[in-house]
Design a protein around this motif. Structure first.
Motif, PDB file in Angstrom:
ATOM      1  N   VAL A  82       0.841  -1.203   0.000  1.00 59.76           N
ATOM      2  CA  VAL A  82       0.000   0.000   0.000  1.00 59.76           C
ATOM      3  C   VAL A  82       0.875   1.252   0.000  1.00 59.76           C
ATOM      4  N   LEU A  83       1.905   1.243   0.854  1.00 59.28           N
ATOM      5  CA  LEU A  83       2.817   2.381   0.932  1.00 59.28           C
ATOM      6  C   LEU A  83       3.507   2.618  -0.411  1.00 59.28           C
ATOM      7  N   GLY A  84       3.909   1.536  -1.073  1.00 53.83           N
ATOM      8  CA  GLY A  84       4.582   1.656  -2.350  1.00 53.83           C
ATOM      9  C   GLY A  84       3.679   2.166  -3.460  1.00 53.83           C
ATOM     10  N   THR A  85       2.365   2.092  -3.255  1.00 59.91           N
ATOM     11  CA  THR A  85       1.411   2.567  -4.257  1.00 59.91           C
ATOM     12  C   THR A  85       1.196   4.077  -4.155  1.00 59.91           C
ATOM     13  N   ILE A  86       1.468   4.656  -2.992  1.00 59.22           N
ATOM     14  CA  ILE A  86       1.168   6.067  -2.740  1.00 59.22           C
ATOM     15  C   ILE A  86       1.856   7.022  -3.722  1.00 59.22           C
ATOM     16  N   PRO A  87       3.165   6.846  -4.045  1.00 57.20           N
ATOM     17  CA  PRO A  87       3.796   7.785  -4.984  1.00 57.20           C
ATOM     18  C   PRO A  87       3.079   7.880  -6.327  1.00 57.20           C
ATOM     19  N   ALA A  88       2.671   6.733  -6.881  1.00 59.82           N
ATOM     20  CA  ALA A  88       1.970   6.750  -8.166  1.00 59.82           C
ATOM     21  C   ALA A  88       0.617   7.450  -8.046  1.00 59.82           C
ATOM     22  N   ARG A 113      10.837   0.926   3.699  1.00 53.45           N
ATOM     23  CA  ARG A 113      11.743   1.731   2.871  1.00 53.45           C
ATOM     24  C   ARG A 113      11.809   1.172   1.456  1.00 53.45           C
ATOM     25  N   ASP A 114      11.956  -0.148   1.331  1.00 49.79           N
ATOM     26  CA  ASP A 114      12.010  -0.763   0.012  1.00 49.79           C
ATOM     27  C   ASP A 114      10.705  -0.543  -0.748  1.00 49.79           C
ATOM     28  N   GLY A 115       9.589  -0.724  -0.052  1.00 53.25           N
ATOM     29  CA  GLY A 115       8.301  -0.523  -0.689  1.00 53.25           C
ATOM     30  C   GLY A 115       8.137   0.890  -1.203  1.00 53.25           C
ATOM     31  N   LEU A 116       8.572   1.865  -0.409  1.00 55.55           N
ATOM     32  CA  LEU A 116       8.434   3.270  -0.796  1.00 55.55           C
ATOM     33  C   LEU A 116       9.354   3.616  -1.964  1.00 55.55           C
ATOM     34  N   LEU A 117      10.600   3.127  -1.938  1.00 57.40           N
ATOM     35  CA  LEU A 117      11.554   3.438  -2.995  1.00 57.40           C
ATOM     36  C   LEU A 117      11.146   2.815  -4.329  1.00 57.40           C
ATOM     37  N   VAL A 118      10.728   1.552  -4.302  1.00 56.47           N
ATOM     38  CA  VAL A 118      10.290   0.912  -5.544  1.00 56.47           C
ATOM     39  C   VAL A 118       8.981   1.546  -6.016  1.00 56.47           C
ATOM     40  N   LEU A 155       3.703  -7.804  -8.042  1.00 55.10           N
ATOM     41  CA  LEU A 155       2.760  -7.683  -6.930  1.00 55.10           C
ATOM     42  C   LEU A 155       2.491  -6.220  -6.589  1.00 55.10           C
ATOM     43  N   LEU A 156       3.520  -5.379  -6.737  1.00 56.73           N
ATOM     44  CA  LEU A 156       3.342  -3.952  -6.472  1.00 56.73           C
ATOM     45  C   LEU A 156       2.430  -3.302  -7.511  1.00 56.73           C
ATOM     46  N   SER A 157       2.358  -3.898  -8.694  1.00 58.62           N
ATOM     47  CA  SER A 157       1.543  -3.303  -9.760  1.00 58.62           C
ATOM     48  C   SER A 157       0.052  -3.506  -9.544  1.00 58.62           C
ATOM     49  N   ILE A 158      -0.329  -4.462  -8.703  1.00 60.58           N
ATOM     50  CA  ILE A 158      -1.745  -4.814  -8.561  1.00 60.58           C
ATOM     51  C   ILE A 158      -2.612  -3.626  -8.153  1.00 60.58           C
ATOM     52  N   PRO A 159      -2.281  -2.889  -7.072  1.00 61.65           N
ATOM     53  CA  PRO A 159      -3.149  -1.758  -6.702  1.00 61.65           C
ATOM     54  C   PRO A 159      -3.207  -0.676  -7.773  1.00 61.65           C
TER      55      PRO A 159
END
Length: 281
Positions: free
Chosen positions: A90-96, A165-170, A208-212
């Motif tokens: 979820v965190l990694g989706t926020i930047p997009a 951190r990894d989730g946010l950076l990717v 998996l990060l692309s799903i949301p």
């Protein structure tokens, strides 16, 4: 749109969405090389939804774990590890999401014009940046970055090792894929490899990060689908189904390929295609 055009779009999307060579760049170039009219945003989203379904089916166990983590977050069941991974996704989706909202609001108009020399048309970044020179530059530039990350990146981390951190950076890297020619899978795999994820795990993390993000894009066109005429709706459904088949086959190939080979073939392809586009146009 003819059935042949649907097949071409489905194959292009299904293959290029998962190979790190830019699906949006190839989709934009289809009408350029075929002479056909641009397929429009609804078909673009339909093929992405077909790709999304392929991810869910192929990584069903991982997706089910993330869903379990989501339910655990609201007090339904206990799954601490899955809940942690769910929130990092979820965190990694926020930047997009932030970049997408900025585009929608027109907040990036000045930036796009000053950096790219372009004006955003009707708050649509994709329509504004559909230029082959920009696609060519991004194919080459991000292809080189992918090669560097793949050559010097570590092989120590797995998806289960993901941190906030990894989730946010990717996720921040994923936001760059809104610009055609970048490649969502390519730029996220590049970031993951630079962070020490192995090739197979970098691809797994990326998908998996692309799903949301892809699911959110699909939800946005629901009103358009409901209001669309019958022919356009049928075209979107058929193209999406064909994309699912092509995407699933490509994903199975890529995940097996990355277990025993590097990403250099994709780097070479990106650079060669970018140079060819600059020469042709």
């Amino acid at each position: 749109m003819t059935f042949l055009q649907m097949v071409i779009l489905a194959v292009v999307q299904g293959v290029t969405e998962f190979l790190p060579i830019s699906s949006s760049g190839h989709l934009i170039l289809v009408p350029v090389f075929t002479g056909a009219e641009d397929q429009g945003p609804m078909i673009d989203i339909a093929v992405h939804v077909g790709s999304l379904l392929a991810i869910i089916v192929y990584f069903f166990k991982d997706v089910a774990g993330l869903a379990k983590g989501g339910f655990a977050s609201v007090g339904i069941g206990k799954a601490p590890e899955q809940r942690r991974l769910f929130w990092w996704i979820v965190l990694g989706t926020i930047p997009a999401v932030i970049v997408g909202l900025a585009i929608k609001s027109g907040a990036l108009n000045g930036f796009a014009e000053s950096v790219f020399g372009l004006a955003i048309i009707d708050n649509d970044l994709m329509a504004s940046l559909r230029l082959t020179d920009l696609i060519a530059f991004n194919l080459i530039f991000y292809g080189i970055l992918l090669g560097i990350a793949d050559r010097f990146g570590g092989e120590t981390k797995k998806f289960e090792d993901m941190t906030w951190r990894d989730g946010l950076l990717v996720g921040a890297a994923q936001a760059l894929a809104l610009i055609p020619g970048t490649s969502r899978s390519g730029v996220t795999m590049t970031a993951a490899r630079a962070l020490g994820y192995g090739r197979f795990e970098a691809a797994r993390f990326s998908f998996l990060l692309s799903i949301p993000a892809v699911a959110g894009a699909g939800v946005l066109i629901v009103p358009d689908l409901l209001a669309a005429d019958g022919d356009l709706l049928i075209e979107a459904l058929i193209t999406g189904a064909l994309t699912f088949v092509a995407a699933f086959a490509t994903m199975a190939f890529l995940m097996n390929f990355l277990k025993k080979a590097s990403m250099m073939i994709f780097v070479i392809y990106r650079i060669a295609m970018g140079v060819a586009l600059l020469w042709l146009f």
